[in-house]
Design a protein around this motif. Structure first.
Motif, PDB file in Angstrom:
ATOM      1  N   UNK A  73      -4.508  42.916 -10.614  1.00  0.00           N
ATOM      2  CA  UNK A  73      -3.965  44.093 -11.310  1.00  0.00           C
ATOM      3  C   UNK A  73      -3.719  45.302 -10.400  1.00  0.00           C
ATOM      4  N   UNK A  74      -4.355  45.343  -9.231  1.00  0.00           N
ATOM      5  CA  UNK A  74      -4.146  46.453  -8.294  1.00  0.00           C
ATOM      6  C   UNK A  74      -2.946  46.211  -7.375  1.00  0.00           C
ATOM      7  N   UNK A  75      -2.310  45.044  -7.517  1.00  0.00           N
ATOM      8  CA  UNK A  75      -1.150  44.730  -6.703  1.00  0.00           C
ATOM      9  C   UNK A  75      -1.473  44.090  -5.363  1.00  0.00           C
ATOM     10  N   UNK A  76      -2.734  43.743  -5.128  1.00  0.00           N
ATOM     11  CA  UNK A  76      -3.123  43.109  -3.876  1.00  0.00           C
ATOM     12  C   UNK A  76      -2.733  41.637  -3.918  1.00  0.00           C
ATOM     13  N   UNK A 103     -14.819  39.449  -8.613  1.00  0.00           N
ATOM     14  CA  UNK A 103     -15.637  39.998  -7.538  1.00  0.00           C
ATOM     15  C   UNK A 103     -15.111  39.592  -6.168  1.00  0.00           C
ATOM     16  N   UNK A 104     -14.412  38.457  -6.105  1.00  0.00           N
ATOM     17  CA  UNK A 104     -13.848  37.958  -4.849  1.00  0.00           C
ATOM     18  C   UNK A 104     -12.551  37.212  -5.169  1.00  0.00           C
ATOM     19  N   UNK A 105     -11.422  37.930  -5.290  1.00  0.00           N
ATOM     20  CA  UNK A 105     -10.167  37.281  -5.671  1.00  0.00           C
ATOM     21  C   UNK A 105      -9.673  36.212  -4.692  1.00  0.00           C
ATOM     22  N   UNK A 106     -10.279  36.117  -3.500  1.00  0.00           N
ATOM     23  CA  UNK A 106      -9.916  35.023  -2.602  1.00  0.00           C
ATOM     24  C   UNK A 106     -10.384  33.682  -3.151  1.00  0.00           C
ATOM     25  N   UNK A 107     -11.306  33.720  -4.116  1.00  0.00           N
ATOM     26  CA  UNK A 107     -11.790  32.506  -4.774  1.00  0.00           C
ATOM     27  C   UNK A 107     -10.992  32.327  -6.068  1.00  0.00           C
ATOM     28  N   UNK A 108     -10.119  31.341  -6.078  1.00  0.00           N
ATOM     29  CA  UNK A 108      -9.292  31.096  -7.255  1.00  0.00           C
ATOM     30  C   UNK A 108      -9.154  29.594  -7.484  1.00  0.00           C
ATOM     31  N   UNK A 109      -8.894  29.241  -8.745  1.00  0.00           N
ATOM     32  CA  UNK A 109      -8.736  27.843  -9.134  1.00  0.00           C
ATOM     33  C   UNK A 109      -7.530  27.710 -10.048  1.00  0.00           C
ATOM     34  N   UNK A 110      -6.804  26.619  -9.896  1.00  0.00           N
ATOM     35  CA  UNK A 110      -5.680  26.354 -10.787  1.00  0.00           C
ATOM     36  C   UNK A 110      -6.214  25.955 -12.159  1.00  0.00           C
ATOM     37  N   UNK A 111      -5.655  26.537 -13.203  1.00  0.00           N
ATOM     38  CA  UNK A 111      -6.059  26.232 -14.568  1.00  0.00           C
ATOM     39  C   UNK A 111      -5.341  24.956 -14.999  1.00  0.00           C
TER      40      UNK A 111
END
Length: 143
Positions: A73-76, A103-111
């Motif tokens: 949401x911050x555009x990063x 807390x750590x947007x570098x950690x993401x998973x495909x839904x």
């Protein structure tokens, strides 16, 4: 002699149950994490390749793991790689849904519901296979 076959069968079943329990727990943990994480539309940027194992005499098949990028949401801008593979190469620019750790947007998973569906199929397959193997041992002629 049959006792050895039953011991091997029991070891196989124990190994299969252990593997399925670990994989089910991991899938469930990821699903629980994703329910609390915010979702975002990610753009596929490409893919990496991998191979299926070719177990059981089947041919090894090339699999594609999408790489993607999304913004919080911050555009990063953040990048990630999906753990869910496909047989067709994903088209760059196509959209997929991802959940990311706030807390750590570098950690993401495909839904996706595919891992849960695959786990259900694997459990059913190994249950039927174990019963069939047990039956085969019981009728197997030992000289």
């Amino acid at each position: 002699m049959k006792i050895i076959l039953y011991i091997v069968w029991a070891l196989f079943v124990a190994g299969a149950v252990y593997s399925l329990v670990r994989a089910t727990r991991r899938t469930k943990r990821q699903a629980q994490l994703m329910t609390d994480w915010p979702k975002a539309q990610a753009t596929v940027t490409g893919s990496t390749t991998g191979w299926t194992s070719g177990v059981g005499g089947s041919n090894r098949n090339l699999r594609y793991f999408p790489t993607y990028q999304f913004t919080d949401p911050h555009g990063t801008l953040f990048m990630g790689k999906s753990e869910i593979s496909g047989v067709e190469q994903p088209l760059p620019g196509s959209l997929i849904e991802v959940a990311y750790n706030p807390a750590n947007p570098n950690e993401s998973l495909q839904v996706s519901s595919e891992p849960r569906t695959a786990m259900g199929c694997l459990v059913a397959f190994f249950a039927v296979f174990a019963v069939a193997l047990f039956w085969f041992i019981s009728i197997f002629p030992i000289g």
